[in-house]
Design an enzyme around this catalytic site. Structure first.
Site, PDB file in Angstrom:
ATOM      1  N   GLU A 176       0.819  -1.221   0.000  1.00 28.60           N
ATOM      2  CA  GLU A 176       0.000   0.000   0.000  1.00 28.60           C
ATOM      3  C   GLU A 176       0.850   1.267   0.000  1.00 28.60           C
ATOM      4  O   GLU A 176       0.738   2.117   0.879  1.00 28.60           O
ATOM      5  CB  GLU A 176      -0.987  -0.052   1.171  1.00 28.60           C
ATOM      6  N   ASN A 197       1.520   5.804   7.682  1.00 25.11           N
ATOM      7  CA  ASN A 197       0.143   5.368   7.459  1.00 25.11           C
ATOM      8  C   ASN A 197       0.002   3.866   7.232  1.00 25.11           C
ATOM      9  O   ASN A 197      -1.065   3.399   6.860  1.00 25.11           O
ATOM     10  CB  ASN A 197      -0.454   6.114   6.268  1.00 25.11           C
ATOM     11  N   HIS A 415     -17.559 -10.805   5.990  1.00 24.03           N
ATOM     12  CA  HIS A 415     -16.271 -10.169   6.238  1.00 24.03           C
ATOM     13  C   HIS A 415     -15.500 -10.913   7.321  1.00 24.03           C
ATOM     14  O   HIS A 415     -16.055 -11.201   8.386  1.00 24.03           O
ATOM     15  CB  HIS A 415     -16.452  -8.706   6.664  1.00 24.03           C
ATOM     16  N   GLU A 417     -12.076 -10.167   9.118  1.00 26.81           N
ATOM     17  CA  GLU A 417     -10.813  -9.473   9.425  1.00 26.81           C
ATOM     18  C   GLU A 417     -10.034 -10.399  10.353  1.00 26.81           C
ATOM     19  O   GLU A 417     -10.442 -10.623  11.492  1.00 26.81           O
ATOM     20  CB  GLU A 417     -11.073  -8.120  10.074  1.00 26.81           C
ATOM     21  N   GLU A 486      -5.050  -6.742   2.182  1.00 25.15           N
ATOM     22  CA  GLU A 486      -3.688  -7.036   2.667  1.00 25.15           C
ATOM     23  C   GLU A 486      -3.287  -8.427   2.174  1.00 25.15           C
ATOM     24  O   GLU A 486      -2.882  -9.292   2.952  1.00 25.15           O
ATOM     25  CB  GLU A 486      -3.602  -6.939   4.202  1.00 25.15           C
ATOM     26  N   GLU A 504      -7.162  -6.455  -2.711  1.00 25.71           N
ATOM     27  CA  GLU A 504      -6.652  -5.103  -2.544  1.00 25.71           C
ATOM     28  C   GLU A 504      -5.199  -5.137  -3.037  1.00 25.71           C
ATOM     29  O   GLU A 504      -4.967  -5.281  -4.233  1.00 25.71           O
ATOM     30  CB  GLU A 504      -6.768  -4.705  -1.076  1.00 25.71           C
ATOM     31  N   GLU A 510      -9.565   3.799   0.706  1.00 24.21           N
ATOM     32  CA  GLU A 510      -9.611   4.062   2.149  1.00 24.21           C
ATOM     33  C   GLU A 510      -8.580   5.104   2.591  1.00 24.21           C
ATOM     34  O   GLU A 510      -8.809   5.836   3.539  1.00 24.21           O
ATOM     35  CB  GLU A 510      -9.407   2.754   2.928  1.00 24.21           C
TER      36      GLU A 510
HETATM   37  C1  NOJ Z   1      -8.291  -2.885   5.791  1.00 22.66           C
HETATM   38  C2  NOJ Z   1      -9.120  -3.101   4.579  1.00 22.66           C
HETATM   39  O1  NOJ Z   1      -8.430  -2.704   3.424  1.00 22.66           O
HETATM   40  C3  NOJ Z   1     -10.398  -2.330   4.746  1.00 22.66           C
HETATM   41  O2  NOJ Z   1     -11.165  -2.397   3.575  1.00 22.66           O
HETATM   42  C4  NOJ Z   1     -11.137  -2.851   5.943  1.00 22.66           C
HETATM   43  O3  NOJ Z   1     -12.283  -2.065   6.157  1.00 22.66           O
HETATM   44  C5  NOJ Z   1     -10.267  -2.812   7.178  1.00 22.66           C
HETATM   45  N1  NOJ Z   1      -8.999  -3.392   6.943  1.00 22.66           N
HETATM   46  C6  NOJ Z   1     -10.915  -3.534   8.336  1.00 22.66           C
HETATM   47  O4  NOJ Z   1     -10.919  -4.919   8.087  1.00 22.66           O
HETATM   48 CA    CA Z   2      -5.877  -2.082   3.294  1.00 16.29          CA
END
Ligand code: NOJ
Ligand code: CA
Length: 705
Positions: A176, A197, A415, A417, A486, A504, A510
Site C-alpha cells: 500500500e 500510514n 467479512h 478481518e 492485505e 486489494e 480508504e
Molecule cells: C483494511 C481493509 O483494506 C479495509 O477495507 C477494511 O475495512 C479494514 N482493513 C478492516 O478490516
Molecule cells: Ca488495506
C-alpha cells in the site's frame, strides 16, 4: 457448463543431437517479434537474453540459486537435453475482462546437469508469447537433491538502459505505497521505509515490488512480474544502479531464516516480462493468466460478478465503528450488552443498505464489524484467539439480514478481518465457511491488518503465500469466493481457482478517508492501471460522491472529480465493484444512474488510449448484452481527448449517456461539477471530451430499440 473451446494443439518436439548441445538455444514468439536466447557460459552458468524486433530488451543475465547446507546451484552446468514445442489454445474465462483468451506461445525447455560431483539437475522452461515471456525453474526428481532450502534465488534482469520506472518499494509486508516515477538509477526504496500510514511495513533492501513497469528511451514498455505463485515466496527485485540490473530478492522469514523450503520435484513460479509498443497493450495482455494452470474448480456459476454497497466507508470516515461495545482494562471486553451506540453493523442499518441496493441494480452488501473481536483490533500483540468468525454482535441478526436480502435479491458479503492472526483463522475456517454455506453466502472479504502471527513471518513470504492459497482452496469447497485485503499479490491464479475474485494489494480508496499524507494523488490511478492492475482484479472501492466529506473529516478528501469516480467502474477491473459511499450521498444524485447501469462482467475489453501516469481510456462490452461502457481518467492535468467509437457494432445506433466534468470542474476546487447529457452514437462517431484536472468521463452505450 460451458464448453471450453480448444483449438488444435500443435506440439512439435525436437530433440537435439550431442554436437549442438552447447550452442545458443533460441526460441521466438509465434509472430517472431520476441526472442529468447539461452546459453551456458564458459563457467557453466545458465544465462538468457531477450530480444524484441532485433534489439536487446534484456542483456545476457544469469540464473541460479543459493541453498542452505548445499553448494549453490549456479555454475558447472551442461545441457543434457533440449525440447521445443508450439502451443495454441483458446480458453474461456468464467468471469473476467473478456470471454475468450488466446494462449499461444513457443516453448523451450532446457534440461541441465552439473558436470562435477553432485551432478544435480535443474530444468529451465521459457514460454515466448507475442506480448512477452515467462520462464521458470523446474527441480526434477533426482538422487542428490531431495529437499531444497533456498536462501536466495538469483535470477538476473540486466536492462539495456536507464529506463523510466514506475515503482513501489519491495516491502515484505504491504503493497500500500504510492508509486514513484523515476529513472532506474534514482530508485531509492529505503527512503520509503517507516511510512506512518501503514499498519505494518518492512523494506530491507533497495528493491521494488512487482509488477514494476518501465519505459525505455526507445519508447518500448516493459513490465516485470511473476505468475502462478504457489508454495514459494513472493519475489521483489533488488536494484543494482551501477550495472543497470535487477535481481530476484525473495521475501524471507525471521522465524525460519530461509526463503523457500520445498521437496523435489517442484517448479518455481514463472518470472514474467511483458513487452509492448503501446502502454495500453500491457493492460490488454493476458500473459499472466495464460501462464497459470486451467480451472481446477469446474463450474463456479454460484459466484456471480456483482456491484455491492457496504457498511464500510462510514467506519473509515468515523461516522460509525466496527466494534459494538467498550474496551475495558486494556483488552478485556465485557459483553454486558452496554453498547456505545455507534456500531455500524446493525440489522437495521444493513436492511437500509439492502433496500438501497435492491432499488439501484446492485447485487450485494458488505457488512464489516458484524462479529465479535473488534474491541481488540490493532495494537494488541496477542491477537490470536480474538476474532470470532461465527459469533455476531448482539445487535446484528445475521439470519434475518440474509433472509431479508434474499427476499430483495441482494446477497450479503461476509467479512473476515483476521488481524493477521493466521492460526486462529485457519482453525476457524471450516466453521466460518460452513456458516456461510448454511446461510447461502458466496463471497467473503478477508483482511490481514497488522504484523503476521506467527511472529517473524511477513505477508509476502512462503508461509503466507500458502495461507492465502489454502484459504482460497478451502473456501471453494464451501462454494465461497474470496476478495482478500492485505493480500499476497495477484499472479493469475484466478485462472486455476476462479473463486479468487478480487483483492486489494494497493493503496485503496480508504487512504483518502484517513491518511495523514493527503490521500491518493490524481496520478495514482493512471499509474495503477499500468502497474498493479497488470497482476489482476483490484478491489479499489470507487464511487465516492461526497468528495470532501467535511462533515466527518475536514483534513481529508478524495482527490478526483465525481466524473472520475464513475470512470473507475470501467477503468479499474474487478468482478466485484463497490459503490463505496454512504447511501445518503447517492440519494437524489443523477450520476447514480451510471452506477446502476454499468456492467461488471465483460465480453471484451479495449484500451482506447493511455500514457502511464498521465491518462487512460478503456472500453468494455458487457457479457450477455450489447451494451458498452467507456471510462477515461486523467492525472492532475486537464486534457482534451477525441474518442472514436469504431469498436461498436456496425449499423447500430446507441443511446449514449455521457457523464463528464463540467466546464469549471477541478479535483480540488470544484470536484462535484458534472455534466450529464444524452446523445446518439454509432461506430462512425467521434467525440471530443474535456477532462478536468483529476477528472474523467464515463459513458454508457445501449443499442436503441
Ligand atoms: C483494511 C481493509 O483494506 C479495509 O477495507 C477494511 O475495512 C479494514 N482493513 C478492516 O478490516
Ligand atoms: Ca488495506
Amino acid at each position: 457448463m460451458k464448453l471450453i473451446k480448444m483449438s488444435v494443439l500443435l506440439v512439435t518436439v525436437l530433440l537435439f543431437s550431442c554436437s549442438e548441445k552447447f550452442g545458443v538455444q533460441k526460441v521466438s514468439s509465434p509472430n517472431e517479434a520476441v526472442q529468447v536466447e539461452f546459453e551456458i557460459n564458459i563457467e557453466g552458468v545458465p544465462t538468457y537474453k531477450v530480444v524484441y524486433k532485433d534489439n536487446d530488451v534484456i542483456k545476457t543475465s544469469s540464473l541460479g540459486f543459493d541453498l542452505k547446507d548445499a553448494p549453490p546451484l549456479s555454475e558447472g552446468f551442461e545441457i543434457l537435453n533440449v525440447t521445443k514445442q508450439n502451443f495454441n489454445e483458446t480458453w474461456e474465462m468464467p468471469w473476467g475482462e473478456q470471454l475468450e483468451v488466446e494462449n499461444n506461445y513457443n516453448e523451450l525447455k532446457v534440461e541441465l546437469q552439473e558436470t562435477k560431483e553432485l551432478q544435480r539437475k535443474l530444468n529451465i522452461v521459457f514460454k515466448v508469447y507475442n506480448d512477452g515471456i515467462g520462464f521458470r525453474y523446474e527441480f526434477p526428481e533426482q538422487q542428490n537433491l531431495t529437499d531444497v532450502i533456498i536462501t536466495d534465488e538469483n535470477t538476473q534482469f540486466n536492462l539495456t538502459g536507464n529506463h523510466k520506472v514506475w515503482w513501489i518499494p519491495g516491502d515484505w509486508d504491504i503493497y500500500e505505497h504510492l508509486y514513484n516515477t523515476t529513472k532506474f538509477t534514482e530508485i531509492d526504496a529505503l527512503s520509503k521505509a517507516n511510512h506512518s500510514n501503514l499498519a505494518q511495513t518492512y523494506i530491507p533492501e533497495n528493491a521494488v515490488n512487482t509488477p514494476v513497469t518501465m519505459k525505455t528511451d526507445e519508447g518500448l514498455y516493459l513490465s516485470f512480474h511473476e505468475a502462478a505463485l504457489v508454495d514459494y515466496s513472493g519475489m521483489t527485485l533488488k536494484i543494482d544502479k551501477e550495472k543497470l540490473a535487477m535481481q530476484s530478492e525473495l521475501v524471507g522469514s525471521e522465524r525460519t531464516g530461509y526463503k523457500v523450503k520445498r521437496t523435489v520435484p517442484f517448479n518455481t513460479p514463472w518470472r514474467t516480462i511483458q513487452i509492448a509498443e503501446k502502454p495500453g497493450d500491457l493492460i490488454e495482455s493476458k500473459l499472466i493468466v495464460n501462464l497459470n494452470e486451467p480451472n481446477k474448480l469446474g463450474d463456479i456459476s454460484w459466484f456471480k460478478p456483482t456491484k455491492y454497497t457496504g457498511i464500510w466507508w462510514e467506519m473509515h470516515l468515523g461516522k460509525s465503528t466496527w466494534d459494538y461495545g467498550m474496551t475495558q482494562d486494556m483488552g478485556t471486553w465485557i459483553n454486558d450488552g452496554k453498547a456505545h451506540g455507534r456500531h455500524g453493523a446493525t440489522t437495521e442499518n444493513t436492511k437500509a443498505f439492502i433496500d438501497f441496493s435492491a432499488k439501484n441494480n446492485i447485487g450485494a452488501v458488505l457488512v464489516e464489524g458484524w462479529n465479535t473481536g473488534w474491541e481488540h483490533w490493532i495494537g494488541f500483540e496477542d491477537r490470536e484467539g480474538v476474532f470470532d468468525f461465527v459469533t455476531p454482535y448482539p445487535d446484528y441478526d445475521i439470519e434475518e439480514v440474509v433472509r431479508y436480502g434474499k427476499e430483495k435479491g441482494v446477497e450479503i458479503i461476509m467479512h473476515h478481518e483476521t488481524s493477521a492472526a493466521t492460526e486462529t483463522y485457519t482453525k476457524q475456517q471450516d466453521a466460518a465457511f460452513g456458516l456461510m454455506k448454511d446461510l447461502g453466502m458466496h463471497t467473503v472479504k478477508t483482511g490481514y491488518v497488522g504484523k503476521i502471527l506467527p511472529k517473524g513471518e511477513y505477508h509476502h513470504g512462503q508461509y503466507m503465500v500458502n495461507h492465502y492459497n489454502n484459504t482460497v482452496i478451502k473456501a471453494a469447497k464451501y462454494q465461497v469466493a474470496v476478495n482478500a485485503h492485505e493480500p499476497i499479490k495477484a499472479t493469475g491464479l484466478r485462472r486455476t481457482y476462479p473463486n479468487t475474485i478480487s483483492r486489494e494489494g494497493l493503496r485503496g480508496q480508504e487512504f483518502n478517508a484517513w491518511s495523514s499524507d493527503g490521500g491518493n494523488p490524481p496520478e495514482h490511478l493512471p499509474i495503477i492501471a499500468f502497474t498493479r492492475m497488470l497482476a489482476g482484479p483490484i478491489d479499489y472501492t470507487p464511487g465516492i460522491f461526497d468528495i470532501k466529506f467535511d462533515q466527518y473529516k475536514k483534513d481529508n478528501q478524495v482527490n478526483t472529480t465525481i466524473a472520475q469516480q464513475l470512470a473507475l467502474y470501467v477503468v479499474i477491473y474487478s468482478p466485484v465493484q463497490m459503490a463505496a459511499d454512504l447511501i445518503e450521498n447517492y440519494e437524489g444524485n443523477p450520476a447514480l444512474q451510471f452506477i446502476r447501469d454499468v456492467g461488471v462482467d465483460w465480453q471484451q475489453t479495449k484500451v482506447l488510449n493511455g500514457e502511464i501516469g498521465d491518462f487512460v481510456t478503456i472500453a468494455r462490452k458487457e457479457k450477455n448484452t450489447e451494451n458498452w461502457f467507456v471510462g477515461g481518467i486523467t492525472d492532475e492535468n486537464a486534457r482534451e481527448m477525441e474518442i472514436s467509437f469504431d469498436f461498436l457494432s456496425p449499423n447500430t445506433t446507441y443511446e449514449a449517456i455521457i457523464y463528464e466534468d463540467a466546464e469549471n470542474a477541478h479535483w480540488n476546487d470544484n470536484p462535484t461539477a458534472i455534466n450529464i447529457r444524452n446523445i446518439e452514437i454509432t461506430n462512425q462517431s467521434n467525440l471530443k471530451l474535456k477532462l478536468a484536472p483529476g477528472g474523467g468521463f464515463a459513458i454508457s452505450l445501449k443499442p436503441k430499440k
